[in-house]
Design a protein around this motif. Structure first.
Motif, PDB file in Angstrom:
ATOM      1  N   GLU A 141       2.341   4.602  13.978  1.00 42.94           N
ATOM      2  CA  GLU A 141       2.387   3.947  12.657  1.00 42.94           C
ATOM      3  C   GLU A 141       1.707   4.814  11.601  1.00 42.94           C
ATOM      4  OE1 GLU A 141       1.153   2.549  15.388  1.00 42.94           O
ATOM      5  OE2 GLU A 141       2.267   0.682  15.809  1.00 42.94           O
ATOM      6  N   ARG A 142       0.587   5.429  11.962  1.00 41.13           N
ATOM      7  CA  ARG A 142      -0.109   6.315  11.018  1.00 41.13           C
ATOM      8  C   ARG A 142       0.753   7.526  10.683  1.00 41.13           C
ATOM      9  NH1 ARG A 142      -6.173   6.571  13.749  1.00 41.13           N
ATOM     10  NH2 ARG A 142      -6.446   4.311  14.012  1.00 41.13           N
ATOM     11  N   ILE A 143       1.426   8.042  11.687  1.00 38.68           N
ATOM     12  CA  ILE A 143       2.303   9.198  11.458  1.00 38.68           C
ATOM     13  C   ILE A 143       3.400   8.845  10.465  1.00 38.68           C
ATOM     14  CG2 ILE A 143       4.039  10.670  12.548  1.00 38.68           C
ATOM     15  CD1 ILE A 143       2.274  10.647  15.066  1.00 38.68           C
ATOM     16  N   LEU A 144       4.028   7.713  10.687  1.00 38.83           N
ATOM     17  CA  LEU A 144       5.129   7.300   9.811  1.00 38.83           C
ATOM     18  C   LEU A 144       4.649   7.091   8.381  1.00 38.83           C
ATOM     19  CD1 LEU A 144       6.775   4.842  12.336  1.00 38.83           C
ATOM     20  CD2 LEU A 144       7.838   6.939  11.452  1.00 38.83           C
ATOM     21  N   ALA A 145       3.497   6.445   8.220  1.00 36.73           N
ATOM     22  CA  ALA A 145       2.969   6.200   6.877  1.00 36.73           C
ATOM     23  C   ALA A 145       2.648   7.506   6.170  1.00 36.73           C
ATOM     24  CB  ALA A 145       1.723   5.323   6.963  1.00 36.73           C
ATOM     25  N   ALA A 146       2.088   8.459   6.908  1.00 33.35           N
ATOM     26  CA  ALA A 146       1.721   9.735   6.294  1.00 33.35           C
ATOM     27  C   ALA A 146       2.939  10.609   6.007  1.00 33.35           C
ATOM     28  CB  ALA A 146       0.749  10.481   7.209  1.00 33.35           C
ATOM     29  N   ALA A 147       4.018  10.418   6.769  1.00 34.92           N
ATOM     30  CA  ALA A 147       5.219  11.241   6.578  1.00 34.92           C
ATOM     31  C   ALA A 147       6.051  10.802   5.390  1.00 34.92           C
ATOM     32  CB  ALA A 147       6.077  11.209   7.843  1.00 34.92           C
ATOM     33  N   GLU A 148       5.923   9.534   4.986  1.00 34.85           N
ATOM     34  CA  GLU A 148       6.819   8.979   3.965  1.00 34.85           C
ATOM     35  C   GLU A 148       6.778   9.680   2.616  1.00 34.85           C
ATOM     36  OE1 GLU A 148       8.497   4.842   3.975  1.00 34.85           O
ATOM     37  OE2 GLU A 148       6.444   4.445   4.631  1.00 34.85           O
ATOM     38  N   PRO A 149       5.649  10.227   2.168  1.00 36.83           N
ATOM     39  CA  PRO A 149       5.716  10.934   0.894  1.00 36.83           C
ATOM     40  C   PRO A 149       6.648  12.148   0.910  1.00 36.83           C
ATOM     41  CG  PRO A 149       3.445  10.364   1.415  1.00 36.83           C
ATOM     42  CD  PRO A 149       4.247  10.074   2.642  1.00 36.83           C
TER      43      PRO A 149
END
Length: 267
Positions: A141-149
């Motif tokens: 979940e952290r990876i996905l949130a950080a990748a979105e920008p």
């Protein structure tokens, strides 16, 4: 290209007295970003399992073939590369942007030595973007949130997990990580996987893995074909399916290595 740059790794995070996978792998690939302890453990493992260097090279070549196919033939222009490792030649962004200059690539790793070299990974074509996330594969979940920008998760993404799920020792947890990642990306996204096995002639690797777990970090596990296939449940396998990574879309007479490789498409 993003203006963000990672901070240099804190010296106290880098252990030079214990071998680490990213550095030993770099050593097996002929790189120079490793320490004496990495070379010593790498040589010991090679003595116990002489084909390990061949496995490392085959895994790297598989990455290139998979990225070229996805960027060129399929038209994927977004890549989430989890478990990046130390930069060598023909990294994911270089291969993808050679075919699709506008491609956007996010690398994910949490090794401090990789972080210290992240500037080398963060080069990019002018049309595309390359970013680096300091994160652990255990926290999708952290990876996905950080990748979105950087990545548009509303469009197809190639999720790259080469030689990383073998460091998630619990198979149920590894499946959950994959499910979380693939649930967050749309139809047309792809999952690219490799994983060591004691099958495909890899029986001799069992003692080497035991030695690794006693002398290096992080600990590793091999998995069967059935366990590997479970990570691809619900996805449509691209030909030739699950094979030794050395034989994926290459000469079928190529020597097998004890590393499964496969690419699956989300319907």
């Amino acid at each position: 290209m993003s203006e963000h740059r990672p901070q240099a790794a804190a010296p106290d995070r880098i252990r030079t007295d214990v071998a680490h996978n990213a550095r030993v792998w770099n050593y097996w690939l002929g790189g120079k970003d490793n320490y004496p302890v990495d070379r010593a453990v790498g040589d010991q493992v090679t003595g116990m399992y002489p084909s390990i260097g061949e496995v490392a090279r085959a895994d790297r070549a598989f990455l290139g073939r998979a990225v070229r196919h996805l960027a060129g033939d399929v038209g994927i222009d977004q890549f989430l590369d989890i478990g990046t490792g130390l930069p060598t030649a023909d990294n994911t962004h270089e291969t993808a942007q050679h075919t699709a200059p506008h491609a956007r690539v996010v690398y994910v790793d949490n090794d401090p030595v990789v972080l210290a070299h992240a500037r080398a990974l963060l080069s990019s074509s002018l049309e595309g973007a390359t970013e680096y996330i300091d994160a652990d594969a255990h926290h999708p979940e952290r990876i996905l949130a950080a990748a979105e920008p950087t990545l548009d998760l509303g469009r197809p993404v190639a999720v790259m997990m080469l030689g990383i799920l073998n460091f998630v020792l619990d198979t149920d947890e590894a499946r959950s990580i994959v499910r979380t990642l693939m649930a967050a990306v749309p139809s047309g996204s792809h999952l690219v996987l490799t994983h060591p096995t004691l099958e495909l002639g890899g029986e001799g690797n069992e003692a080497a893995m035991r030695f690794w777990n006693e002398n290096a970090t992080p600990p590793i596990t091999a998995r069967s074909r059935e366990e590997f296939a479970s990570f691809l449940d619900g996805l449509a396998l691209l030909e030739p399916g699950i094979v030794s990574c050395s034989r994926w879309r290459t000469n079928p007479r190529e020597r097998e290595v004890a590393q499964f490789g496969a690419v699956g498409r989300k319907p």
